[in-house]
Design a protein around this motif. Structure first.
Motif, PDB file in Angstrom:
ATOM      1  N   LEU A 150      18.008  -2.453  -0.649  1.00  0.00           N
ATOM      2  CA  LEU A 150      18.916  -1.344  -0.467  1.00  0.00           C
ATOM      3  C   LEU A 150      17.690  -1.132   0.661  1.00  0.00           C
ATOM      4  O   LEU A 150      18.128  -0.053   1.402  1.00  0.00           O
ATOM      5  N   ASN A 151      16.538  -1.930   1.302  1.00  0.00           N
ATOM      6  CA  ASN A 151      16.175  -1.323   2.051  1.00  0.00           C
ATOM      7  C   ASN A 151      15.995  -2.344   3.464  1.00  0.00           C
ATOM      8  O   ASN A 151      15.845  -2.422   4.212  1.00  0.00           O
ATOM      9  N   ASN A 152      17.031  -3.475   3.499  1.00  0.00           N
ATOM     10  CA  ASN A 152      17.293  -4.340   3.997  1.00  0.00           C
ATOM     11  C   ASN A 152      16.291  -5.540   4.135  1.00  0.00           C
ATOM     12  O   ASN A 152      16.253  -5.457   5.588  1.00  0.00           O
ATOM     13  N   ARG A 153      15.329  -5.652   3.562  1.00  0.00           N
ATOM     14  CA  ARG A 153      14.128  -6.409   3.342  1.00  0.00           C
ATOM     15  C   ARG A 153      13.955  -7.366   2.312  1.00  0.00           C
ATOM     16  O   ARG A 153      14.320  -7.218   1.481  1.00  0.00           O
ATOM     17  N   ILE A 154      12.729  -8.322   2.597  1.00  0.00           N
ATOM     18  CA  ILE A 154      12.161  -8.928   1.738  1.00  0.00           C
ATOM     19  C   ILE A 154      10.604  -8.442   1.647  1.00  0.00           C
ATOM     20  O   ILE A 154      10.336  -8.018   2.890  1.00  0.00           O
ATOM     21  N   LEU A 155      10.247  -8.344   0.243  1.00  0.00           N
ATOM     22  CA  LEU A 155       9.240  -8.202   0.189  1.00  0.00           C
ATOM     23  C   LEU A 155       8.433  -9.544  -0.451  1.00  0.00           C
ATOM     24  O   LEU A 155       8.597 -10.155  -1.466  1.00  0.00           O
ATOM     25  N   PHE A 156       6.799  -9.249   0.018  1.00  0.00           N
ATOM     26  CA  PHE A 156       5.796  -9.944  -0.997  1.00  0.00           C
ATOM     27  C   PHE A 156       4.274  -9.844  -1.135  1.00  0.00           C
ATOM     28  O   PHE A 156       4.371  -9.156  -0.274  1.00  0.00           O
ATOM     29  N   ALA A 157       4.594 -10.242  -1.485  1.00  0.00           N
ATOM     30  CA  ALA A 157       2.538 -10.184  -2.650  1.00  0.00           C
ATOM     31  C   ALA A 157       2.256 -10.986  -2.055  1.00  0.00           C
ATOM     32  O   ALA A 157       2.065 -12.797  -2.432  1.00  0.00           O
ATOM     33  N   VAL A 158       0.107 -10.466  -1.482  1.00  0.00           N
ATOM     34  CA  VAL A 158      -0.851 -11.850  -1.657  1.00  0.00           C
ATOM     35  C   VAL A 158      -0.812 -11.489  -2.735  1.00  0.00           C
ATOM     36  O   VAL A 158      -1.394 -10.854  -3.461  1.00  0.00           O
ATOM     37  N   LYS A 159      -1.243 -13.757  -3.206  1.00  0.00           N
ATOM     38  CA  LYS A 159      -1.970 -14.005  -4.325  1.00  0.00           C
ATOM     39  C   LYS A 159      -3.586 -14.117  -4.328  1.00  0.00           C
ATOM     40  O   LYS A 159      -4.096 -13.176  -5.036  1.00  0.00           O
ATOM     41  N   ASP A 160      -4.151 -14.577  -3.418  1.00  0.00           N
ATOM     42  CA  ASP A 160      -5.444 -14.744  -3.417  1.00  0.00           C
ATOM     43  C   ASP A 160      -6.574 -13.154  -2.259  1.00  0.00           C
ATOM     44  O   ASP A 160      -6.753 -12.311  -3.415  1.00  0.00           O
ATOM     45  N   ILE A 161      -6.770 -13.060  -1.281  1.00  0.00           N
ATOM     46  CA  ILE A 161      -6.974 -12.776  -0.813  1.00  0.00           C
ATOM     47  C   ILE A 161      -6.567 -11.798   0.364  1.00  0.00           C
ATOM     48  O   ILE A 161      -5.524 -12.446   1.377  1.00  0.00           O
ATOM     49  N   ASP A 162      -5.548 -10.518   0.339  1.00  0.00           N
ATOM     50  CA  ASP A 162      -6.202 -10.184   0.740  1.00  0.00           C
ATOM     51  C   ASP A 162      -6.297  -9.179   2.523  1.00  0.00           C
ATOM     52  O   ASP A 162      -7.709  -9.479   2.163  1.00  0.00           O
ATOM     53  N   PRO A 163      -5.638  -9.364   3.519  1.00  0.00           N
ATOM     54  CA  PRO A 163      -6.774  -9.524   4.855  1.00  0.00           C
ATOM     55  C   PRO A 163      -7.317  -8.068   5.116  1.00  0.00           C
ATOM     56  O   PRO A 163      -7.914  -8.191   6.371  1.00  0.00           O
ATOM     57  N   ASN A 164      -6.229  -7.299   4.151  1.00  0.00           N
ATOM     58  CA  ASN A 164      -6.955  -5.737   4.526  1.00  0.00           C
ATOM     59  C   ASN A 164      -7.969  -5.141   3.877  1.00  0.00           C
ATOM     60  O   ASN A 164      -8.402  -4.111   4.218  1.00  0.00           O
ATOM     61  N   SER A 165      -8.139  -5.797   3.157  1.00  0.00           N
ATOM     62  CA  SER A 165      -9.055  -4.614   2.109  1.00  0.00           C
ATOM     63  C   SER A 165      -8.761  -5.945   0.835  1.00  0.00           C
ATOM     64  O   SER A 165      -8.577  -6.756   0.356  1.00  0.00           O
ATOM     65  N   LYS A 166     -10.309  -5.732   0.239  1.00  0.00           N
ATOM     66  CA  LYS A 166     -10.429  -6.359  -1.439  1.00  0.00           C
ATOM     67  C   LYS A 166     -10.297  -5.356  -2.690  1.00  0.00           C
ATOM     68  O   LYS A 166     -10.362  -5.906  -3.675  1.00  0.00           O
ATOM     69  N   LYS A 167      -9.573  -4.269  -1.439  1.00  0.00           N
ATOM     70  CA  LYS A 167      -9.539  -3.616  -2.681  1.00  0.00           C
ATOM     71  C   LYS A 167      -8.523  -3.117  -3.850  1.00  0.00           C
ATOM     72  O   LYS A 167      -8.504  -2.241  -4.816  1.00  0.00           O
ATOM     73  N   TYR A 168      -7.016  -3.853  -3.049  1.00  0.00           N
ATOM     74  CA  TYR A 168      -5.725  -4.251  -3.568  1.00  0.00           C
ATOM     75  C   TYR A 168      -5.576  -5.469  -2.876  1.00  0.00           C
ATOM     76  O   TYR A 168      -5.359  -6.094  -1.751  1.00  0.00           O
ATOM     77  N   LYS A 169      -4.188  -5.998  -3.429  1.00  0.00           N
ATOM     78  CA  LYS A 169      -2.817  -6.904  -3.264  1.00  0.00           C
ATOM     79  C   LYS A 169      -1.832  -6.005  -2.761  1.00  0.00           C
ATOM     80  O   LYS A 169      -1.996  -4.969  -3.557  1.00  0.00           O
TER      81      LYS A 169
END
Length: 291
Positions: A150-169
């Motif tokens: 619907l938004n013409n994009r690929i979504l992907f999630a971080v498994k281990d360490i998110d580079p922006n915060s340890k409080k979320y993935k």
């Protein structure tokens, strides 16, 4: 004659013992785990040896699922009706391939290092492979990916360490048209959300190290995200604006190492298990109704 009677009673005894074990395992009154299960396994397909390391899966057409496995740069087309791998598409060299999704005639495959392969016309004789690097590395460990058509994009999630915060993935986006990725998440999985807090959990547990996405799918009717975790087998359901709705625990007897998740257009859900101390499989799973 006497030996035949002994053999007969031994066989009866064994069958009775097996029956008692089955009854105890399948009876909710004797096996409390069954009362806690929030899902039903409808069907099971055992995978061939070449898919024992199955990681990502994607429904592509009637009775057919595209799959990748950890070590080989191949896309496998598995037919649920015939229980056979009908086609194998070699798009790359050996690597650590963790996720697959499709848009129109293109397949996208993600390595854990964040290297993204676009395989154009992947079901045709003259497919083309293009490589991109999303702004992550093996330290982040990329295993989850889904097409958001619907938004013409690929979504992907971080498994281990998110580079922006340890409080979320974070869930990040790759624009299909521009071939660019955002360095900031479009959605966040807040790791301190009460949904992750088990009633039996130690109060001193690190709340920020308790969810490790291994794949992601979008429900074709509700638009909800189903985020699979293989390390502590469970499925998180999140709505399209990021509200966490439900967390379904998966029991290791049936889900020893769940690595892939996908939906058919009618909402039928499939989860794949890597062959951890056994045979890899794909399960058709039905969750209890969402709240």
């Amino acid at each position: 004659m006497r030996e035949n009677k002994i053999a007969f009673f031994i066989i009866i005894g064994v069958l009775a013992f097996v029956g008692i074990l089955w009854y105890a395992f399948e009876n909710p009154a004797l096996n409390p785990r069954l009362e806690e299960e929030t899902y039903t396994i409808i069907r099971k397909w055992d995978m061939p040896i070449e898919l024992n390391e199955i990681s990502g899966i994607r429904w592509i057409s009637e009775d057919k699922i595209a799959a990748v496995q950890d070590e080989e740069g191949d896309i496998f087309i598995y037919n649920l009706q015939t229980n056979l791998v009908e086609e194998k598409i070699a798009f790359g060299n050996s690597g650590d391939y963790e996720a697959i999704t499709t848009t129109d005639s293109s397949a996208y495959v993600m390595e854990s290092s964040g290297r993204l392969f676009e395989v154009k016309n992947f079901l045709g004789n003259n497919f083309e492979t293009h490589e991109y690097q999303v702004p992550f590395s093996g330290r982040n460990n990329m295993e989850s990916m889904v097409a958001d058509s619907l938004n013409n994009r690929i979504l992907f999630a971080v498994k281990d360490i998110d580079p922006n915060s340890k409080k979320y993935k974070g869930i990040y986006a790759f624009d299909i048209e521009t071939k660019k990725s955002n360095s900031l998440p479009v959605l966040k999985i807040p790791l301190d959300d009460p949904i992750f807090k088990s009633k039996d959990a130690d109060d001193d547990i690190d709340l920020f190290s308790n969810f490790f996405p291994s794949d992601i799918a979008i429900h074709p009717k509700t638009g909800h995200f189903y985020i699979l975790e293989g390390k502590n087998p469970q499925v998180l359901i999140m709505d399209s604006i990021g509200k966490l709705l439900q967390l379904h625990k998966l029991y290791k007897e049936s889900f020893p190492q769940p690595e892939g998740i996908t939906f058919a257009p009618d909402g039928t859900l499939y989860i794949s298990n890597e062959g951890k101390n056994g045979t890899a499989n794909i399960l058709e799973v039905e969750f209890d109704e969402e709240e």
